[in-house]
Design an enzyme around this catalytic site. Structure first.
Site, mmCIF file in Angstrom:
data_model
loop_
_atom_site.group_PDB
_atom_site.id
_atom_site.type_symbol
_atom_site.label_atom_id
_atom_site.label_comp_id
_atom_site.label_asym_id
_atom_site.label_seq_id
_atom_site.Cartn_x
_atom_site.Cartn_y
_atom_site.Cartn_z
ATOM 1 N N HIS A 12 0.822 -1.217 0.000
ATOM 2 C CA HIS A 12 0.000 0.000 0.000
ATOM 3 C C HIS A 12 0.860 1.273 0.000
ATOM 4 O O HIS A 12 0.457 2.293 0.576
ATOM 5 C CB HIS A 12 -0.992 -0.031 1.172
ATOM 6 C CG HIS A 12 -0.353 -0.093 2.538
ATOM 7 N ND1 HIS A 12 -0.895 -0.800 3.589
ATOM 8 C CD2 HIS A 12 0.777 0.479 3.032
ATOM 9 C CE1 HIS A 12 -0.127 -0.651 4.658
ATOM 10 N NE2 HIS A 12 0.899 0.123 4.344
ATOM 11 N N HIS A 59 -1.266 4.650 9.811
ATOM 12 C CA HIS A 59 0.109 5.115 10.018
ATOM 13 C C HIS A 59 0.079 6.405 10.846
ATOM 14 O O HIS A 59 0.470 7.471 10.375
ATOM 15 C CB HIS A 59 0.808 5.347 8.680
ATOM 16 C CG HIS A 59 0.844 4.130 7.788
ATOM 17 N ND1 HIS A 59 -0.260 3.653 7.128
ATOM 18 C CD2 HIS A 59 1.865 3.303 7.450
ATOM 19 C CE1 HIS A 59 0.072 2.579 6.420
ATOM 20 N NE2 HIS A 59 1.352 2.339 6.602
ATOM 21 N N HIS A 193 10.430 -3.920 3.476
ATOM 22 C CA HIS A 193 10.807 -2.503 3.442
ATOM 23 C C HIS A 193 11.188 -1.997 4.823
ATOM 24 O O HIS A 193 10.656 -2.430 5.826
ATOM 25 C CB HIS A 193 9.764 -1.613 2.785
ATOM 26 C CG HIS A 193 8.417 -1.468 3.459
ATOM 27 N ND1 HIS A 193 7.565 -2.514 3.677
ATOM 28 C CD2 HIS A 193 7.769 -0.364 3.906
ATOM 29 C CE1 HIS A 193 6.449 -2.067 4.225
ATOM 30 N NE2 HIS A 193 6.549 -0.760 4.393
ATOM 31 N N GLU A 240 4.469 -5.328 8.544
ATOM 32 C CA GLU A 240 3.113 -5.144 7.990
ATOM 33 C C GLU A 240 2.563 -6.444 7.392
ATOM 34 O O GLU A 240 1.353 -6.611 7.272
ATOM 35 C CB GLU A 240 3.115 -4.057 6.907
ATOM 36 C CG GLU A 240 3.300 -2.656 7.458
ATOM 37 C CD GLU A 240 3.176 -1.567 6.390
ATOM 38 O OE1 GLU A 240 2.992 -0.408 6.768
ATOM 39 O OE2 GLU A 240 3.297 -1.861 5.185
HETATM 40 C C1 DHB Z 1 6.027 3.789 2.602
HETATM 41 C C2 DHB Z 1 5.032 3.852 3.572
HETATM 42 C C3 DHB Z 1 4.275 2.737 3.885
HETATM 43 O O1 DHB Z 1 3.271 2.787 4.778
HETATM 44 C C4 DHB Z 1 4.504 1.539 3.245
HETATM 45 O O2 DHB Z 1 3.766 0.492 3.632
HETATM 46 C C5 DHB Z 1 5.492 1.461 2.276
HETATM 47 C C6 DHB Z 1 6.252 2.583 1.963
HETATM 48 C C7 DHB Z 1 6.823 5.003 2.262
HETATM 49 O O3 DHB Z 1 6.669 6.016 2.952
HETATM 50 O O4 DHB Z 1 7.562 4.949 1.270
HETATM 51 FE FE FE Z 2 2.524 0.974 5.362
#
Ligand code: DHB
Ligand code: FE
Length: 285
Positions: A12, A59, A193, A240
């Site tokens: 997302h 978030h 990530h 996540e």
């Molecule tokens: C980013 C934010 C998110 O919530 C995520 O799931 C993936 C990437 C970002 O800020 O790049």
């Molecule tokens: Fe996220």
């Protein structure tokens, strides 16, 4: 009766929402990513679900660090897009399904999963970006959406096992809802990530590939993976991915005496912003 027909897993990443909103989907950086969702958009337009139970994480948009529910179920009639610092995304207001949401609350809470009931909640990129990826830019979202926000921001998040079993409890709730509704469940976030610290930008393709494999093949094994493995292998925000296990828990299960869901589509792409993007469509038989 309501029927849970399919599960959709997708990242997302907020930059994906910005690319859609700013008309950049045909640019060379973004085009390969959006191509990976072409089949999904056609499929969902044909499927026409009535309701999506959308598992995502807030978030720090609707919930600050003052109140951190582990599982928060949106029971309202409407959920406005959240302002994440640049004004709310110009996407339609999300229409809920209060009757099914309250039924899920009753069924799941009496099944001993304590959910927080939320009657007023703005929804951030965690929820709106998956809708944009699947539905594009309509003036109204074509179905109702029940948000289920999961805490993966403040330690301790729920275990993968808890998430997987919550998915099963949600399935029991859907299966016992009288009206004829075509229901889907989305699990969002991930894949590997890390957004901060010395390991920012971490991508682990091997981990992501195994996660995509096991989500279909052996979700029970996946549900036993401890948090530290997510963080070590998939980066701090890779946690996540526990939310995908809620969606998978709600799908058919060989171990539960049913069939394995069919993998209709699988897609993996790096990079989007700083992250890996994964996407699966699973159909119940
Ligand atoms: C980013 C934010 C998110 O919530 C995520 O799931 C993936 C990437 C970002 O800020 O790049
Ligand atoms: Fe996220």
């Amino acid at each position: 009766m309501a029927k849970l027909v399919a599960g959709v897993a997708t990242s997302h990443v907020p930059a994906i929402g910005a690319a859609i909103d700013l008309g950049k989907t045909e640019e060379p950086y973004w085009k390969p990513l959006f191509q990976g969702y072409e089949l999904s958009k056609k499929w969902i337009a044909e499927q026409k679900p009535d309701v999506i139970i959308l598992v995502y994480n807030d978030h720090a948009s609707a919930f600050s660090l003052e109140i951190i529910p582990t599982f928060a179920l949106g029971c309202a009639a409407e959920f406005p897009p959240a302002d994440e610092g640049w004004g709310p995304r110009k996407v339609p207001v999300v229409k809920g399904h209060p009757e099914l949401a309250w039924h899920i609350a009753q069924s799941v809470i009496l099944d001993e999963f304590d959910l927080t009931i939320v009657n007023n909640m703005a929804v951030d990129h965690g929820l709106t970006v998956p809708l944009s990826l699947l539905f594009g830019q309509p003036t109204e979202w074509p179905c109702q959406v029940i948000p289920l926000a999961v805490n993966v921001v403040q330690y301790p998040p729920p275990t993968g096992n808890r998430c997987y079993n919550l998915g099963k409890a949600i399935r029991r709730a859907v299966d016992s809802f009288d009206p004829d509704l075509k229901v889907m469940i989305f699990g969002t976030g991930g894949m590997s990530h890390q957004l901060q610290g010395p390991r920012a930008g971490l991508i682990n393709r091997a981990f992501d590939t195994a996660f995509l494999d096991n989500l279909t093949k052996d979700p029970r094994k996946l549900s036993q993976m401890p948090h530290i493995d997510y963080v070590r292998e998939a980066g701090s925000e890779g946690i996540e991915l526990v939310m995908w296990l809620i969606a998978r828990g709600a799908m058919d299960d060989v171990n539960g005496g049913g069939n394995k869901p069919k993998v209709l589509h699988r897609f993996y792409h790096v990079p989007a912003s700083n992250t890996a993007v994964g996407h699966l469509i699973l159909e119940n038989n």
